[in-house]
Design a protein around this motif. Structure first.
Motif, mmCIF file in Angstrom:
data_model
loop_
_atom_site.group_PDB
_atom_site.id
_atom_site.type_symbol
_atom_site.label_atom_id
_atom_site.label_comp_id
_atom_site.label_asym_id
_atom_site.label_seq_id
_atom_site.Cartn_x
_atom_site.Cartn_y
_atom_site.Cartn_z
ATOM 1 N N VAL A 1 -3.268 -15.120 8.162
ATOM 2 C CA VAL A 1 -2.853 -14.219 7.085
ATOM 3 C C VAL A 1 -2.755 -12.787 7.597
ATOM 4 O O VAL A 1 -1.785 -12.078 7.323
ATOM 5 C CB VAL A 1 -3.838 -14.319 5.891
ATOM 6 N N VAL A 2 -3.734 -12.362 8.384
ATOM 7 C CA VAL A 2 -3.765 -10.968 8.839
ATOM 8 C C VAL A 2 -2.706 -10.681 9.896
ATOM 9 O O VAL A 2 -2.037 -9.652 9.844
ATOM 10 C CB VAL A 2 -5.180 -10.614 9.362
ATOM 11 N N PHE A 3 -2.512 -11.597 10.851
ATOM 12 C CA PHE A 3 -1.629 -11.305 11.973
ATOM 13 C C PHE A 3 -0.194 -11.785 11.777
ATOM 14 O O PHE A 3 0.692 -11.362 12.528
ATOM 15 C CB PHE A 3 -2.195 -11.883 13.268
ATOM 16 N N LEU A 4 0.059 -12.671 10.832
ATOM 17 C CA LEU A 4 1.426 -13.134 10.609
ATOM 18 C C LEU A 4 1.960 -12.738 9.235
ATOM 19 O O LEU A 4 3.023 -12.129 9.135
ATOM 20 C CB LEU A 4 1.508 -14.651 10.781
ATOM 21 N N ALA A 5 1.265 -13.083 8.172
ATOM 22 C CA ALA A 5 1.785 -12.835 6.828
ATOM 23 C C ALA A 5 1.771 -11.347 6.471
ATOM 24 O O ALA A 5 2.737 -10.840 5.895
ATOM 25 C CB ALA A 5 0.994 -13.626 5.802
ATOM 26 N N LEU A 6 0.705 -10.644 6.801
ATOM 27 C CA LEU A 6 0.615 -9.223 6.471
ATOM 28 C C LEU A 6 1.736 -8.406 7.115
ATOM 29 O O LEU A 6 2.392 -7.623 6.429
ATOM 30 C CB LEU A 6 -0.762 -8.678 6.858
ATOM 31 N N PHE B 1 -4.310 -6.242 -1.632
ATOM 32 C CA PHE B 1 -5.594 -6.889 -1.402
ATOM 33 C C PHE B 1 -5.773 -8.073 -2.352
ATOM 34 O O PHE B 1 -6.204 -9.151 -1.940
ATOM 35 C CB PHE B 1 -6.738 -5.882 -1.568
ATOM 36 N N ILE B 2 -5.422 -7.878 -3.611
ATOM 37 C CA ILE B 2 -5.526 -8.966 -4.585
ATOM 38 C C ILE B 2 -4.568 -10.091 -4.214
ATOM 39 O O ILE B 2 -4.905 -11.272 -4.288
ATOM 40 C CB ILE B 2 -5.240 -8.448 -6.011
ATOM 41 N N GLY B 3 -3.377 -9.723 -3.777
ATOM 42 C CA GLY B 3 -2.402 -10.727 -3.379
ATOM 43 C C GLY B 3 -2.858 -11.557 -2.195
ATOM 44 O O GLY B 3 -2.742 -12.785 -2.200
ATOM 45 N N PHE B 4 -3.405 -10.909 -1.175
ATOM 46 C CA PHE B 4 -3.857 -11.659 -0.009
ATOM 47 C C PHE B 4 -5.124 -12.452 -0.301
ATOM 48 O O PHE B 4 -5.328 -13.523 0.261
ATOM 49 C CB PHE B 4 -4.044 -10.736 1.193
ATOM 50 N N PHE B 5 -5.966 -11.947 -1.191
ATOM 51 C CA PHE B 5 -7.144 -12.710 -1.595
ATOM 52 C C PHE B 5 -6.719 -14.006 -2.299
ATOM 53 O O PHE B 5 -7.236 -15.087 -1.991
ATOM 54 C CB PHE B 5 -8.040 -11.863 -2.513
ATOM 55 N N LEU B 6 -5.762 -13.900 -3.219
ATOM 56 C CA LEU B 6 -5.289 -15.104 -3.903
ATOM 57 C C LEU B 6 -4.518 -16.023 -2.963
ATOM 58 O O LEU B 6 -4.531 -17.240 -3.143
ATOM 59 C CB LEU B 6 -4.428 -14.728 -5.103
ATOM 60 N N ALA B 7 -3.864 -15.454 -1.941
ATOM 61 C CA ALA B 7 -3.180 -16.294 -0.958
ATOM 62 C C ALA B 7 -4.187 -17.176 -0.226
ATOM 63 O O ALA B 7 -3.951 -18.369 -0.020
ATOM 64 C CB ALA B 7 -2.409 -15.424 0.036
#
Length: 135
Positions: free
Chosen positions: A53-58, A11-17
């Motif tokens: 971010v949600v549908f490709l990077a995650l 969660f922290i990683g995607f928030f900073l992304a």
């Protein structure tokens, strides 16, 4: 017991992304005071950014973690690939695609990847670790 491949929460990683991507857009447009001047534009950009971010990077990052290949290098490559794919998808609907969009997608994906790696902090820099399931 398997050792975790990252030190902090995703969660922290995607928030900073997301934050790094927004900072990249502000640097590109020379709008460092975007947060105070035009908050509605920030919300619109986030509405376009979060699906990428949600549908490709995650899924890329979760696949790397499942296979035991999560490292700084592989996470950066996953975010660059997701940035290129998503930027091409958006450019197709907005009427235009080309080398400029591929380079911009790679740049923004790389910025988001750096933000993710700083937030989630994968345990490896460049060498993936394969974990065994033996007791």
């Amino acid at each position: 017991m398997n050792k975790l491949q990252h030190k902090r929460s995703f969660f922290i990683g995607f928030f900073l992304a997301v934050i790094f991507f927004m900072l990249g857009l502000m640097i590109q447009n020379n709008q460092f005071f975007l947060w105070t001047d035009d908050f509605q534009l920030v919300l619109i950009v986030l509405a376009f950014l979060l699906p990428g971010v949600v549908f490709l990077a995650l899924p890329f990052v979760l696949l790397l973690r499942t296979c035991g290949l999560l490292s700084w290098f592989s996470a950066l490559l996953a975010f660059i690939a997701a940035g290129i794919l998503y930027y091409q998808f958006i450019a197709y609907f907005l009427g235009g695609s080309g080398v400029e969009q591929v380079l911009a997608g790679a740049l923004f994906g790389g910025q988001a990847g750096i933000g993710f790696c700083l937030g989630a902090w994968p345990n490896n820099l460049f060498k993936p670790i394969r974990f065994s399931s033996t007791n």
